[in-house]
Design an enzyme around this catalytic site. Structure first.
Site, PDB file in Angstrom:
ATOM      1  N   LYS A   1      17.568   2.815   1.548  1.00 23.94           N
ATOM      2  CA  LYS A   1      18.478   2.738   2.700  1.00 23.94           C
ATOM      3  C   LYS A   1      19.673   1.876   2.319  1.00 23.94           C
ATOM      4  O   LYS A   1      19.630   0.652   2.490  1.00 23.94           O
ATOM      5  CB  LYS A   1      17.775   2.087   3.886  1.00 23.94           C
ATOM      6  CG  LYS A   1      16.665   2.876   4.525  1.00 23.94           C
ATOM      7  CD  LYS A   1      16.129   2.072   5.696  1.00 23.94           C
ATOM      8  CE  LYS A   1      15.019   2.770   6.414  1.00 23.94           C
ATOM      9  NZ  LYS A   1      14.428   1.900   7.450  1.00 23.94           N
TER      10      LYS A   1
ATOM     11  N   VAL B   1      11.406   5.315   9.331  1.00 28.45           N
ATOM     12  CA  VAL B   1      10.725   6.521   8.870  1.00 28.45           C
ATOM     13  C   VAL B   1       9.260   6.234   8.551  1.00 28.45           C
ATOM     14  O   VAL B   1       8.911   5.128   8.138  1.00 28.45           O
ATOM     15  CB  VAL B   1      11.416   7.130   7.630  1.00 28.45           C
ATOM     16  CG1 VAL B   1      12.749   7.721   7.998  1.00 28.45           C
ATOM     17  CG2 VAL B   1      11.581   6.102   6.515  1.00 28.45           C
TER      18      VAL B   1
ATOM     19  N   ASP C   1       4.400   3.368   6.869  1.00 28.34           N
ATOM     20  CA  ASP C   1       3.612   3.156   8.086  1.00 28.34           C
ATOM     21  C   ASP C   1       4.438   2.610   9.252  1.00 28.34           C
ATOM     22  O   ASP C   1       5.523   2.062   9.064  1.00 28.34           O
ATOM     23  CB  ASP C   1       2.476   2.161   7.813  1.00 28.34           C
ATOM     24  CG  ASP C   1       2.979   0.726   7.680  1.00 28.34           C
ATOM     25  OD1 ASP C   1       3.871   0.485   6.840  1.00 28.34           O
ATOM     26  OD2 ASP C   1       2.509  -0.148   8.438  1.00 28.34           O
TER      27      ASP C   1
ATOM     28  N   LYS D   1       0.809  -1.193   0.000  1.00 26.40           N
ATOM     29  CA  LYS D   1       0.000   0.000   0.000  1.00 26.40           C
ATOM     30  C   LYS D   1       0.856   1.262   0.000  1.00 26.40           C
ATOM     31  O   LYS D   1       0.380   2.343  -0.315  1.00 26.40           O
ATOM     32  CB  LYS D   1      -0.855   0.020   1.282  1.00 26.40           C
ATOM     33  CG  LYS D   1      -1.698  -1.187   1.477  1.00 26.40           C
ATOM     34  CD  LYS D   1      -2.352  -1.146   2.875  1.00 26.40           C
ATOM     35  CE  LYS D   1      -2.362  -2.518   3.411  1.00 26.40           C
ATOM     36  NZ  LYS D   1      -2.698  -2.581   4.838  1.00 26.40           N
TER      37      LYS D   1
ATOM     38  N   ASP E   1      14.314  -1.093   1.336  1.00 25.70           N
ATOM     39  CA  ASP E   1      14.912  -1.294   2.659  1.00 25.70           C
ATOM     40  C   ASP E   1      15.956  -2.407   2.530  1.00 25.70           C
ATOM     41  O   ASP E   1      17.112  -2.152   2.195  1.00 25.70           O
ATOM     42  CB  ASP E   1      13.761  -1.649   3.619  1.00 25.70           C
ATOM     43  CG  ASP E   1      14.119  -1.502   5.074  1.00 25.70           C
ATOM     44  OD1 ASP E   1      15.295  -1.648   5.409  1.00 25.70           O
ATOM     45  OD2 ASP E   1      13.224  -1.249   5.895  1.00 25.70           O
TER      46      ASP E   1
END
Ligand code: PRP
Length: 183
Positions: A135, A157, A163, A47, A107
């Site tokens: 990252k 973050v 989220d 999402k 990530d």
């Protein structure tokens, strides 16, 4: 229901709504140049990528088609399990088409590394990635992103689609959460 103010849980704002919009406009200009004269399908990963897709797509002035995928990379509870599943596949047939995957963050790289090879096996003309954030210190899988908004440190973050336990996606800015929220 918790009715407290979500923005006040941020300890630091990393990128404001305006900075995000400016950066996405720059990325859109690069995309328009690179895909000039080519059919382009942008694929948002639900999402988190909803906000990026909405703003990046509206920064493009050329014709573009939008499609969506939902992917679970938490197969057996943790991301480190390495299990990736498609929860919602593309509606479009991508054979012979130029596909640009749009996500808000890379990530560990697990999701997009898996997705790139999955989509590449469907016979597209090309597959590339646009991500707002990356990252580099967290990467465990090789992922080549053609368009990157910003590289950030390995911090948690939230905001602008990102989220924490399904909250904070609706914040306009991106920031770091105050420790009291998750401790
Ligand atoms: C986030 C993000 C990427 C993925 C990146 O999605 O949208 O798809 O994690 O992490 P990785 O590089 O370690 O694989 P998430 O699984 O949190 O789902 P969401 O978009 O619904 O929040």
């Amino acid at each position: 229901m918790d009715t407290s103010d979500a923005q006040s849980d941020l300890v630091e704002v990393l990128f404001t709504e305006q900075q995000i919009h400016e950066r996405l406009a720059e990325m859109a200009a690069e995309i328009e140049k690179d895909y000039q004269g080519k059919d382009l399908l942008i694929v948002g990963i639900l999402k988190g990528a909803v906000m990026v897709m909405a703003d990046l797509a509206r920064s493009l002035t050329r014709h573009v088609e939008m499609d969506w995928m939902a992917i679970s990379s938490y197969g057996s509870g943790t991301k480190s399990s390495g299990v990736v599943r498609i929860l919602k596949d593309l509606d479009a047939d991508i054979s012979g088409r130029h596909v640009l995957i749009v996500d808000e963050i890379i990530d560990t790289g697990l999701t997009l590394s898996w997705l790139t090879s999955n989509l590449s096996s469907r016979g597209p003309a090309s597959v590339a990635i646009a991500t707002l954030l990356r990252k580099p210190e967290a990467l465990t899988m090789p992922v080549e992103a053609k368009y990157v908004g910003w590289d950030i440190p390995n911090e948690f973050v939230v905001g602008y689609g990102l989220d924490y336990r399904e909250r904070y996606r609706n914040l306009r800015d991106i920031g770091t959460l105050a420790p009291h929220v998750y401790s």
